[in-house]
Scaffold this motif. Sequence first.
Motif, mmCIF file in Angstrom:
data_model
loop_
_atom_site.group_PDB
_atom_site.id
_atom_site.type_symbol
_atom_site.label_atom_id
_atom_site.label_comp_id
_atom_site.label_asym_id
_atom_site.label_seq_id
_atom_site.Cartn_x
_atom_site.Cartn_y
_atom_site.Cartn_z
ATOM 1 N N THR A 188 47.468 -38.673 -14.233
ATOM 2 C CA THR A 188 48.287 -38.214 -15.359
ATOM 3 C C THR A 188 47.430 -38.017 -16.597
ATOM 4 N N VAL A 189 47.864 -37.093 -17.441
ATOM 5 C CA VAL A 189 47.285 -36.883 -18.762
ATOM 6 C C VAL A 189 48.446 -36.608 -19.713
ATOM 7 N N ALA A 190 48.415 -37.232 -20.878
ATOM 8 C CA ALA A 190 49.466 -37.013 -21.873
ATOM 9 C C ALA A 190 48.868 -36.358 -23.105
ATOM 10 N N SER A 191 49.653 -35.489 -23.718
ATOM 11 C CA SER A 191 49.176 -34.800 -24.901
ATOM 12 C C SER A 191 50.345 -34.494 -25.824
ATOM 13 N N SER A 192 50.028 -33.927 -26.967
ATOM 14 C CA SER A 192 51.035 -33.467 -27.910
ATOM 15 C C SER A 192 50.874 -31.981 -28.136
ATOM 16 N N GLU A 193 51.952 -31.354 -28.490
ATOM 17 C CA GLU A 193 51.917 -29.900 -28.709
ATOM 18 C C GLU A 193 50.848 -29.520 -29.726
ATOM 19 N N GLY A 194 50.140 -28.439 -29.426
ATOM 20 C CA GLY A 194 49.131 -27.922 -30.341
ATOM 21 C C GLY A 194 47.744 -28.487 -30.118
ATOM 22 N N LYS B 295 49.129 -34.689 -13.399
ATOM 23 C CA LYS B 295 50.405 -34.344 -14.019
ATOM 24 C C LYS B 295 50.249 -34.402 -15.532
ATOM 25 N N LEU B 296 50.434 -33.264 -16.172
ATOM 26 C CA LEU B 296 50.318 -33.170 -17.621
ATOM 27 C C LEU B 296 51.686 -33.314 -18.262
ATOM 28 N N SER B 297 51.793 -34.225 -19.217
ATOM 29 C CA SER B 297 53.011 -34.329 -20.013
ATOM 30 C C SER B 297 52.668 -33.971 -21.447
ATOM 31 N N VAL B 298 53.594 -33.289 -22.108
ATOM 32 C CA VAL B 298 53.350 -32.809 -23.466
ATOM 33 C C VAL B 298 54.501 -33.236 -24.364
ATOM 34 N N LYS B 299 54.182 -33.970 -25.398
ATOM 35 C CA LYS B 299 55.205 -34.394 -26.374
ATOM 36 C C LYS B 299 55.346 -33.332 -27.448
ATOM 37 N N PRO B 300 56.586 -33.103 -27.873
ATOM 38 C CA PRO B 300 56.789 -32.093 -28.923
ATOM 39 C C PRO B 300 56.223 -32.555 -30.262
ATOM 40 N N ILE C 47 42.902 -26.852 -21.878
ATOM 41 C CA ILE C 47 44.050 -26.033 -22.255
ATOM 42 C C ILE C 47 44.142 -26.064 -23.777
ATOM 43 N N LEU C 48 43.999 -24.904 -24.374
ATOM 44 C CA LEU C 48 44.017 -24.806 -25.830
ATOM 45 C C LEU C 48 45.459 -24.683 -26.323
ATOM 46 N N GLN C 49 45.709 -25.264 -27.501
ATOM 47 C CA GLN C 49 47.031 -25.152 -28.130
ATOM 48 C C GLN C 49 48.133 -25.430 -27.100
ATOM 49 N N VAL C 50 48.069 -26.607 -26.513
ATOM 50 C CA VAL C 50 48.986 -26.923 -25.420
ATOM 51 C C VAL C 50 50.436 -26.892 -25.902
ATOM 52 N N ARG C 51 51.317 -26.459 -25.003
ATOM 53 C CA ARG C 51 52.739 -26.325 -25.301
ATOM 54 C C ARG C 51 53.534 -27.192 -24.334
#
Lengths: 108, 114
Positions: free
Chosen positions: A9-15, A103-108, A71-75
Amino acid sequence: KDQVFQPSTVASSEGAVVEIFCNHSVSNAYNFFWYLHFPGCAPRLLVKGSKPSQQGRYNMTYERFSSSLLILQVREADAAVYYCAFPCAWGSQGNLIFGKGTKLSVKP
Amino acid sequence: GAGVSQSPSNKVTEKGKDVELRCDPISGHTALYWYRQRLGQGLEFLIYFQGNSAPDKSGLPSDRFSAERTGESVSTLTIQRTQQEDSAVYLCASSLPPRTYEQYFGPGTRLTVT
Protein backbone atom coordinates in the motif's frame (compact mmCIF):
# COMPACT_ATOMS: atom_id res chain seq x y z
CA LYS A 1 9.37 -17.80 -4.57
CA ASP A 2 8.87 -14.04 -4.74
CA GLN A 3 10.97 -12.36 -7.39
CA VAL A 4 9.31 -8.98 -7.61
CA PHE A 5 8.91 -6.69 -4.63
CA GLN A 6 6.69 -3.69 -4.28
CA PRO A 7 4.93 -2.19 -1.26
CA SER A 8 1.42 -3.47 -0.67
CA THR A 9 0.00 0.00 0.00
CA VAL A 10 0.91 3.64 -0.53
CA ALA A 11 -1.09 6.59 0.79
CA SER A 12 -1.03 10.10 -0.56
CA SER A 13 -2.96 13.36 -0.71
CA GLU A 14 -4.37 15.08 -3.74
CA GLY A 15 -1.87 17.20 -5.65
CA ALA A 16 1.18 15.41 -4.29
CA VAL A 17 3.77 13.40 -6.18
CA VAL A 18 3.50 9.71 -5.39
CA GLU A 19 6.35 7.28 -5.81
CA ILE A 20 5.75 3.54 -6.02
CA PHE A 21 8.92 1.52 -5.85
CA CYS A 22 9.63 -1.89 -7.32
CA ASN A 23 12.66 -4.12 -7.40
CA HIS A 24 13.37 -7.63 -8.56
CA SER A 25 15.97 -10.31 -8.14
CA VAL A 26 16.15 -11.67 -11.67
CA SER A 27 19.57 -11.11 -13.19
CA ASN A 28 18.61 -11.18 -16.85
CA ALA A 29 15.53 -8.97 -16.83
CA TYR A 30 16.03 -5.89 -18.96
CA ASN A 31 12.77 -3.99 -19.00
CA PHE A 32 10.18 -2.73 -16.58
CA PHE A 33 6.47 -2.41 -17.19
CA TRP A 34 3.94 -0.61 -15.02
CA TYR A 35 0.29 -1.57 -15.21
CA LEU A 36 -2.73 0.16 -13.66
CA HIS A 37 -5.67 -1.90 -12.42
CA PHE A 38 -9.01 -0.64 -11.27
CA PRO A 39 -10.73 -3.67 -9.71
CA GLY A 40 -13.41 -5.01 -11.99
CA CYS A 41 -11.76 -3.49 -15.05
CA ALA A 42 -8.99 -4.66 -17.33
CA PRO A 43 -5.44 -3.87 -16.22
CA ARG A 44 -3.75 -1.53 -18.66
CA LEU A 45 -0.17 -0.63 -19.48
CA LEU A 46 0.94 2.78 -18.22
CA VAL A 47 4.64 3.07 -19.00
CA LYS A 48 7.41 0.72 -20.01
CA GLY A 49 11.04 0.65 -20.92
CA SER A 50 14.64 0.08 -20.06
CA LYS A 51 15.38 3.74 -19.42
CA PRO A 52 13.56 6.56 -17.62
CA SER A 53 10.42 7.53 -19.48
CA GLN A 54 7.34 9.67 -19.15
CA GLN A 55 3.75 9.26 -20.26
CA GLY A 56 1.60 12.22 -19.28
CA ARG A 57 1.53 12.41 -15.47
CA TYR A 58 3.35 9.11 -15.15
CA ASN A 59 7.15 9.00 -14.92
CA MET A 60 9.17 5.85 -14.70
CA THR A 61 12.68 5.62 -13.34
CA TYR A 62 14.87 2.70 -14.26
CA GLU A 63 17.89 0.99 -12.83
CA ARG A 64 19.21 -2.49 -13.37
CA PHE A 65 17.16 -4.12 -10.62
CA SER A 66 14.65 -1.47 -9.69
CA SER A 67 12.15 1.00 -11.01
CA SER A 68 9.86 3.63 -9.56
CA LEU A 69 6.57 4.87 -10.90
CA LEU A 70 5.98 8.51 -10.10
CA ILE A 71 2.50 9.93 -10.44
CA LEU A 72 2.48 13.71 -10.66
CA GLN A 73 -0.34 15.82 -9.22
CA VAL A 74 -2.09 12.73 -7.93
CA ARG A 75 -5.89 12.76 -7.91
CA GLU A 76 -8.51 10.77 -6.01
CA ALA A 77 -9.33 9.06 -9.31
CA ASP A 78 -5.80 7.62 -9.37
CA ALA A 79 -6.69 5.36 -6.44
CA ALA A 80 -6.14 1.88 -7.86
CA VAL A 81 -3.67 -0.99 -7.82
CA TYR A 82 -0.37 -0.49 -9.63
CA TYR A 83 1.63 -3.49 -10.79
CA CYS A 84 5.23 -3.58 -11.87
CA ALA A 85 6.28 -6.39 -14.18
CA PHE A 86 9.24 -7.54 -16.20
CA PRO A 87 10.00 -10.26 -18.74
CA CYS A 88 10.83 -13.54 -17.07
CA ALA A 89 13.89 -14.34 -19.13
CA TRP A 90 16.11 -12.84 -21.78
CA GLY A 91 14.59 -13.63 -25.14
CA SER A 92 11.43 -14.83 -23.44
CA GLN A 93 8.46 -15.38 -25.65
CA GLY A 94 6.40 -12.90 -23.80
CA ASN A 95 5.77 -13.92 -20.24
CA LEU A 96 5.74 -11.18 -17.68
CA ILE A 97 6.31 -11.68 -14.00
CA PHE A 98 4.08 -9.36 -12.04
CA GLY A 99 4.56 -8.02 -8.57
CA LYS A 100 1.75 -8.38 -6.08
CA GLY A 101 0.57 -4.86 -6.73
CA THR A 102 0.58 -1.63 -4.74
CA LYS A 103 -2.77 -0.26 -3.68
CA LEU A 104 -2.72 3.53 -3.85
CA SER A 105 -5.09 5.51 -1.67
CA VAL A 106 -5.53 9.24 -2.14
CA LYS A 107 -6.98 11.61 0.45
CA PRO A 108 -8.81 14.68 -0.79
CA GLY B 1 -11.32 -1.40 -32.12
CA ALA B 2 -12.66 -4.12 -29.88
CA GLY B 3 -10.56 -5.08 -26.90
CA VAL B 4 -10.12 -8.40 -25.17
CA SER B 5 -13.41 -9.85 -24.02
CA GLN B 6 -14.08 -12.58 -21.51
CA SER B 7 -17.15 -14.55 -20.60
CA PRO B 8 -18.87 -15.05 -18.33
CA SER B 9 -18.11 -11.98 -16.25
CA ASN B 10 -19.19 -13.82 -13.12
CA LYS B 11 -19.52 -17.52 -12.45
CA VAL B 12 -20.70 -19.21 -9.28
CA THR B 13 -20.30 -22.95 -9.15
CA GLU B 14 -20.49 -25.74 -6.63
CA LYS B 15 -17.39 -27.50 -5.45
CA GLY B 16 -16.61 -30.47 -7.64
CA LYS B 17 -18.21 -29.11 -10.79
CA ASP B 18 -16.27 -28.30 -13.97
CA VAL B 19 -16.17 -24.77 -15.38
CA GLU B 20 -15.11 -23.26 -18.70
CA LEU B 21 -13.93 -19.71 -19.02
CA ARG B 22 -13.71 -18.07 -22.40
CA CYS B 23 -11.37 -15.43 -23.79
CA ASP B 24 -11.67 -13.58 -27.10
CA PRO B 25 -8.38 -11.79 -27.78
CA ILE B 26 -7.91 -8.71 -29.90
CA SER B 27 -8.18 -9.69 -33.55
CA GLY B 28 -4.75 -10.45 -34.99
CA HIS B 29 -3.03 -10.86 -31.64
CA THR B 30 -1.14 -14.11 -31.83
CA ALA B 31 -0.07 -14.27 -28.19
CA LEU B 32 -2.58 -15.01 -25.45
CA TYR B 33 -2.12 -15.29 -21.69
CA TRP B 34 -4.16 -16.45 -18.74
CA TYR B 35 -3.63 -15.06 -15.25
CA ARG B 36 -5.32 -15.63 -11.93
CA GLN B 37 -5.83 -13.11 -9.18
CA ARG B 38 -6.90 -14.41 -5.82
CA LEU B 39 -8.39 -12.06 -3.27
CA GLY B 40 -5.72 -9.72 -1.96
CA GLN B 41 -3.04 -11.23 -4.17
CA GLY B 42 -1.24 -10.11 -7.31
CA LEU B 43 -1.49 -11.43 -10.82
CA GLU B 44 -0.41 -15.05 -11.08
CA PHE B 45 0.67 -16.34 -14.51
CA LEU B 46 -1.08 -19.55 -15.59
CA ILE B 47 -0.40 -20.27 -19.27
CA TYR B 48 0.77 -18.61 -22.46
CA PHE B 49 -0.20 -19.39 -26.07
CA GLN B 50 1.65 -18.41 -29.21
CA GLY B 51 -0.83 -19.24 -31.95
CA ASN B 52 -2.34 -22.61 -31.08
CA SER B 53 0.59 -23.92 -29.12
CA ALA B 54 1.30 -23.39 -25.46
CA PRO B 55 5.07 -23.13 -25.01
CA ASP B 56 4.71 -22.25 -21.34
CA LYS B 57 2.27 -24.07 -19.10
CA SER B 58 4.42 -23.68 -16.05
CA GLY B 59 1.88 -21.67 -14.12
CA LEU B 60 -0.98 -24.14 -14.21
CA PRO B 61 -1.48 -25.00 -10.52
CA SER B 62 -2.64 -28.59 -10.99
CA ASP B 63 -3.75 -31.12 -13.58
CA ARG B 64 -7.32 -30.01 -12.96
CA PHE B 65 -6.47 -26.91 -15.01
CA SER B 66 -6.21 -27.04 -18.79
CA ALA B 67 -6.49 -24.58 -21.63
CA GLU B 68 -6.81 -24.70 -25.35
CA ARG B 69 -6.86 -22.22 -28.16
CA THR B 70 -8.64 -22.48 -31.48
CA GLY B 71 -6.74 -21.02 -34.39
CA GLU B 72 -5.28 -17.73 -33.30
CA SER B 73 -8.45 -16.62 -31.62
CA VAL B 74 -10.65 -17.90 -28.85
CA SER B 75 -9.16 -19.62 -25.84
CA THR B 76 -10.91 -21.66 -23.18
CA LEU B 77 -9.59 -22.26 -19.68
CA THR B 78 -11.15 -25.33 -18.10
CA ILE B 79 -11.08 -26.13 -14.41
CA GLN B 80 -12.22 -29.63 -13.52
CA ARG B 81 -13.57 -30.67 -10.13
CA THR B 82 -13.40 -27.13 -8.83
CA GLN B 83 -12.22 -26.48 -5.30
CA GLN B 84 -12.87 -23.49 -3.09
CA GLU B 85 -9.28 -22.34 -3.48
CA ASP B 86 -9.96 -21.92 -7.20
CA SER B 87 -12.13 -18.90 -6.38
CA ALA B 88 -10.44 -15.94 -8.03
CA VAL B 89 -10.63 -13.49 -10.90
CA TYR B 90 -9.28 -15.10 -14.06
CA LEU B 91 -7.79 -12.56 -16.44
CA CYS B 92 -6.92 -13.05 -20.07
CA ALA B 93 -4.53 -10.87 -22.05
CA SER B 94 -3.31 -10.78 -25.63
CA SER B 95 -0.41 -9.18 -27.43
CA LEU B 96 1.12 -8.93 -30.87
CA PRO B 97 4.77 -9.82 -31.37
CA PRO B 98 7.26 -8.23 -31.51
CA ARG B 99 5.61 -5.97 -28.89
CA THR B 100 4.88 -9.12 -26.96
CA TYR B 101 5.15 -7.61 -23.52
CA GLU B 102 2.54 -4.95 -24.20
CA GLN B 103 -0.33 -7.04 -23.03
CA TYR B 104 -3.93 -5.95 -23.37
CA PHE B 105 -6.14 -7.37 -20.68
CA GLY B 106 -9.76 -8.36 -20.60
CA PRO B 107 -12.01 -7.42 -17.66
CA GLY B 108 -11.76 -10.88 -16.15
CA THR B 109 -14.12 -13.61 -15.01
CA ARG B 110 -14.88 -13.71 -11.30
CA LEU B 111 -15.18 -17.35 -10.28
CA THR B 112 -16.73 -18.25 -6.95
CA VAL B 113 -16.70 -21.86 -5.84
CA THR B 114 -19.16 -22.57 -3.04
